[in-house]
Design an enzyme around this catalytic site. Sequence first.
Site, PDB file in Angstrom:
ATOM      1  N   SER A 144       0.727  -0.915   0.031  1.00 24.98           N
ATOM      2  CA  SER A 144       0.144   0.047  -0.047  1.00 24.98           C
ATOM      3  C   SER A 144       1.080   1.167  -0.145  1.00 24.98           C
ATOM      4  CB  SER A 144      -1.168   0.248   1.121  1.00 24.98           C
ATOM      5  OG  SER A 144      -1.453   0.977   1.833  1.00 24.98           O
ATOM      6  N   TYR A 157      -3.074  -0.117  10.324  1.00 26.54           N
ATOM      7  CA  TYR A 157      -3.369  -0.829   8.307  1.00 26.54           C
ATOM      8  C   TYR A 157      -2.142  -0.512   7.891  1.00 26.54           C
ATOM      9  CZ  TYR A 157      -4.516  -0.023   3.772  1.00 26.54           C
ATOM     10  OH  TYR A 157      -4.648  -0.425   2.240  1.00 26.54           O
TER      11      TYR A 157
HETATM   12  P1  NAP Z   1     -11.525  -4.729  -1.128  1.00 26.41           P
HETATM   13  O1  NAP Z   1     -12.544  -4.503  -1.948  1.00 26.41           O
HETATM   14  O2  NAP Z   1     -12.781  -4.916   0.495  1.00 26.41           O
HETATM   15  O3  NAP Z   1     -12.119  -6.766  -1.419  1.00 26.41           O
HETATM   16  C1  NAP Z   1     -11.258  -7.291  -0.097  1.00 26.41           C
HETATM   17  C2  NAP Z   1     -11.261  -8.207  -0.425  1.00 26.41           C
HETATM   18  O4  NAP Z   1     -10.955  -9.100   0.481  1.00 26.41           O
HETATM   19  C3  NAP Z   1     -12.808  -9.535  -0.908  1.00 26.41           C
HETATM   20  O5  NAP Z   1     -13.119 -10.486  -1.734  1.00 26.41           O
HETATM   21  C4  NAP Z   1     -12.921  -9.919   0.731  1.00 26.41           C
HETATM   22  O6  NAP Z   1     -13.715 -10.970   0.354  1.00 26.41           O
HETATM   23  C5  NAP Z   1     -11.890 -10.599   1.008  1.00 26.41           C
HETATM   24  N1  NAP Z   1     -11.405 -10.952   2.332  1.00 26.41           N
HETATM   25  C6  NAP Z   1     -11.455  -9.551   3.134  1.00 26.41           C
HETATM   26  N2  NAP Z   1     -11.117 -10.167   4.530  1.00 26.41           N
HETATM   27  C7  NAP Z   1     -10.417 -11.504   4.319  1.00 26.41           C
HETATM   28  C8  NAP Z   1     -10.423 -12.680   4.688  1.00 26.41           C
HETATM   29  N3  NAP Z   1     -10.174 -12.757   6.252  1.00 26.41           N
HETATM   30  N4  NAP Z   1     -10.037 -14.111   4.272  1.00 26.41           N
HETATM   31  C9  NAP Z   1     -10.450 -14.382   3.166  1.00 26.41           C
HETATM   32  N5  NAP Z   1     -10.663 -13.050   2.060  1.00 26.41           N
HETATM   33  C10 NAP Z   1     -11.293 -11.670   2.928  1.00 26.41           C
HETATM   34  O7  NAP Z   1     -10.336  -4.468  -1.281  1.00 26.41           O
HETATM   35  P2  NAP Z   1      -9.520  -3.816  -2.463  1.00 26.41           P
HETATM   36  O8  NAP Z   1      -9.553  -2.848  -2.364  1.00 26.41           O
HETATM   37  O9  NAP Z   1      -9.694  -4.375  -3.386  1.00 26.41           O
HETATM   38  O10 NAP Z   1      -8.222  -3.889  -1.960  1.00 26.41           O
HETATM   39  C11 NAP Z   1      -7.106  -5.697  -1.608  1.00 26.41           C
HETATM   40  C12 NAP Z   1      -6.156  -5.417  -1.339  1.00 26.41           C
HETATM   41  O11 NAP Z   1      -5.349  -3.625  -2.217  1.00 26.41           O
HETATM   42  C13 NAP Z   1      -5.769  -5.461   0.129  1.00 26.41           C
HETATM   43  O12 NAP Z   1      -4.769  -5.839   1.435  1.00 26.41           O
HETATM   44  C14 NAP Z   1      -5.661  -3.549   0.020  1.00 26.41           C
HETATM   45  O13 NAP Z   1      -5.573  -3.411   1.575  1.00 26.41           O
HETATM   46  C15 NAP Z   1      -4.756  -2.989  -0.633  1.00 26.41           C
HETATM   47  N6  NAP Z   1      -5.230  -2.046  -1.209  1.00 26.41           N
HETATM   48  C16 NAP Z   1      -5.740  -1.261  -1.558  1.00 26.41           C
HETATM   49  C17 NAP Z   1      -6.152   0.204  -1.991  1.00 26.41           C
HETATM   50  C18 NAP Z   1      -7.371   0.978  -2.323  1.00 26.41           C
HETATM   51  O14 NAP Z   1      -6.714   2.076  -3.043  1.00 26.41           O
HETATM   52  N7  NAP Z   1      -8.166  -0.244  -2.388  1.00 26.41           N
HETATM   53  C19 NAP Z   1      -4.685   0.495  -2.894  1.00 26.41           C
HETATM   54  C20 NAP Z   1      -3.521  -0.271  -1.911  1.00 26.41           C
HETATM   55  C21 NAP Z   1      -3.355  -1.499  -1.099  1.00 26.41           C
HETATM   56  P3  NAP Z   1     -15.169 -11.314   1.564  1.00 26.41           P
HETATM   57  O15 NAP Z   1     -15.689  -9.674   2.957  1.00 26.41           O
HETATM   58  O16 NAP Z   1     -15.734 -11.891   1.506  1.00 26.41           O
HETATM   59  O17 NAP Z   1     -14.463 -12.130   2.728  1.00 26.41           O
HETATM   60  C1  GCO Z   2      -7.271   4.909   2.917  1.00 24.65           C
HETATM   61  C2  GCO Z   2      -7.089   4.623   2.210  1.00 24.65           C
HETATM   62  C3  GCO Z   2      -5.293   3.675   2.068  1.00 24.65           C
HETATM   63  C4  GCO Z   2      -5.242   2.637   0.636  1.00 24.65           C
HETATM   64  C5  GCO Z   2      -4.705   1.895   0.020  1.00 24.65           C
HETATM   65  C6  GCO Z   2      -3.580   3.510  -0.730  1.00 24.65           C
HETATM   66  O1  GCO Z   2      -8.078   5.459   4.093  1.00 24.65           O
HETATM   67  O2  GCO Z   2      -6.021   6.032   3.808  1.00 24.65           O
HETATM   68  O3  GCO Z   2      -7.718   3.595   1.821  1.00 24.65           O
HETATM   69  O4  GCO Z   2      -4.568   3.180   2.886  1.00 24.65           O
HETATM   70  O5  GCO Z   2      -6.692   1.746   0.654  1.00 24.65           O
HETATM   71  O6  GCO Z   2      -4.097   0.960   0.952  1.00 24.65           O
HETATM   72  O7  GCO Z   2      -2.247   3.158  -1.250  1.00 24.65           O
END
Ligand code: NAP
Ligand code: GCO
Length: 264
Positions: A144, A157
Site C-alpha cells: 500500500s 493498517y
Molecule cells: P476490497 O474491495 O475490500 O476487497 C477485499 C477482498 O478480500 C474481498 O474479496 C473480501 O471478500 C476479501 N477478504 C477480506 N478479508 C478476508 C479474509 N480474512 N479472508 C479471506 N478473504 C478476505 O479491497 P481492495 O480495495 O480490492 O483491496 C485488496 C487489497 O489491496 C487489500 O490488501 C488492500 O489493503 C490493498 N490495497 C487497496 C488499495 C485501494 O486503494 N483500494 C490500495 C492499496 C492497497 P470477503 O469479504 O467475502 O472475505
Molecule cells: C486510506 C485508504 C488507503 C488505500 C491504499 C493506499 O484510507 O487511506 O483506504 O489506505 O486503501 O492502501 O495505497
Amino acid sequence: MINFSLTGKVALVTGAAYGIGFAIARALAEAGAKIAFNCRSEAHMEQALADYKALGIDARGYICDVTKEQDVAQMVADIKKNLGVIDILVNNAGIIKRIPMTEMSVDEYREVIDIDLTAPFIMAKAVIPDMIAKGHGKIINVCSMMSELGRETVSAYASAKGGLKMLTRNIASEYGEYNIQCNGIGPGYIATPQTAPLREKQADGSRHPFDAFIVSKTPAARWGTPEDLMGPAVFLASDASDFVNGHILYVDGGILAYIGKQPK
Ligand code: NAP
Ligand code: GCO
C-alpha cells in the site's frame, strides 16, 4: 526469450471475489494460469464465480478465512490435489479500519494486523515447502501507500502494510536461494469497495474532500482502477521477473514521487 506467459502455472489469489484481487486473478488467467481464489462470504463467492464465468475463466473458489491456519492448509492441499502445486501466491485479502488511534480498541487493531500481516505469513508458510520442492515459486504481497506513508486514522493498517513490506523482503532473503521470488505490489488509491467511503458524494452533490485531495496528490490526476494492477501482477508472476526479488512495485500514478501541488 522473454517470457510473460503463465501457461501451465497454478495461481492462488486471496480475497479475489471483487476489487483488486479479482482484477489480478483475471490478469493471471488471461496470461494462461489456472486460478484458485478465496473469500469469506458465500454471497461474494456466488457472485464472483458468475463474474469469472462471464469472462470465460474457470476459477476454483474456496470459502476460507486467511487468518485460520488449518483452513488455509486444507485449501492449499485441495488446490494441490485438483490443480497442482501452487506456483504463484498473491496475498491480496485485506481490510482497513479508519479510526483515530486513541479511539481504536486493541481488538480492532489486532483484527487488522491479523488479516493484513499475519495472514500473508500463514499463507506463505503454507506454500513455500512445495515451491522449494518444485524448484521455483512466486509470492506477491499486496502492500500500500501506507507501506511508506502515514495518515490520520489508519495506524493499524499502516503498521500492517509497513510490516508486509518487510515480510516481503524477508521471504526474498530467506528463500531466494530456492528460486523463490517474493515481491510486493503497492497500489496507489484505487476505486474499489474498500475506498468507496472516501469517494462518496457530499449532500450538496460535490465531491468528497478526500476524493479531490487524492486527485490533486496524484500526478496522473485520477484514482487508479483495479485493471491498472493487471500488467504489474503478470510481470511479477512470470519468468520475466526471475531476478527481481524483495522489490515493492508501486503502481500509484506517481503519488510517491510527488511533493504535492504548490499553493496558488
Ligand atoms: P476490497 O474491495 O475490500 O476487497 C477485499 C477482498 O478480500 C474481498 O474479496 C473480501 O471478500 C476479501 N477478504 C477480506 N478479508 C478476508 C479474509 N480474512 N479472508 C479471506 N478473504 C478476505 O479491497 P481492495 O480495495 O480490492 O483491496 C485488496 C487489497 O489491496 C487489500 O490488501 C488492500 O489493503 C490493498 N490495497 C487497496 C488499495 C485501494 O486503494 N483500494 C490500495 C492499496 C492497497 P470477503 O469479504 O467475502 O472475505
Ligand atoms: C486510506 C485508504 C488507503 C488505500 C491504499 C493506499 O484510507 O487511506 O483506504 O489506505 O486503501 O492502501 O495505497
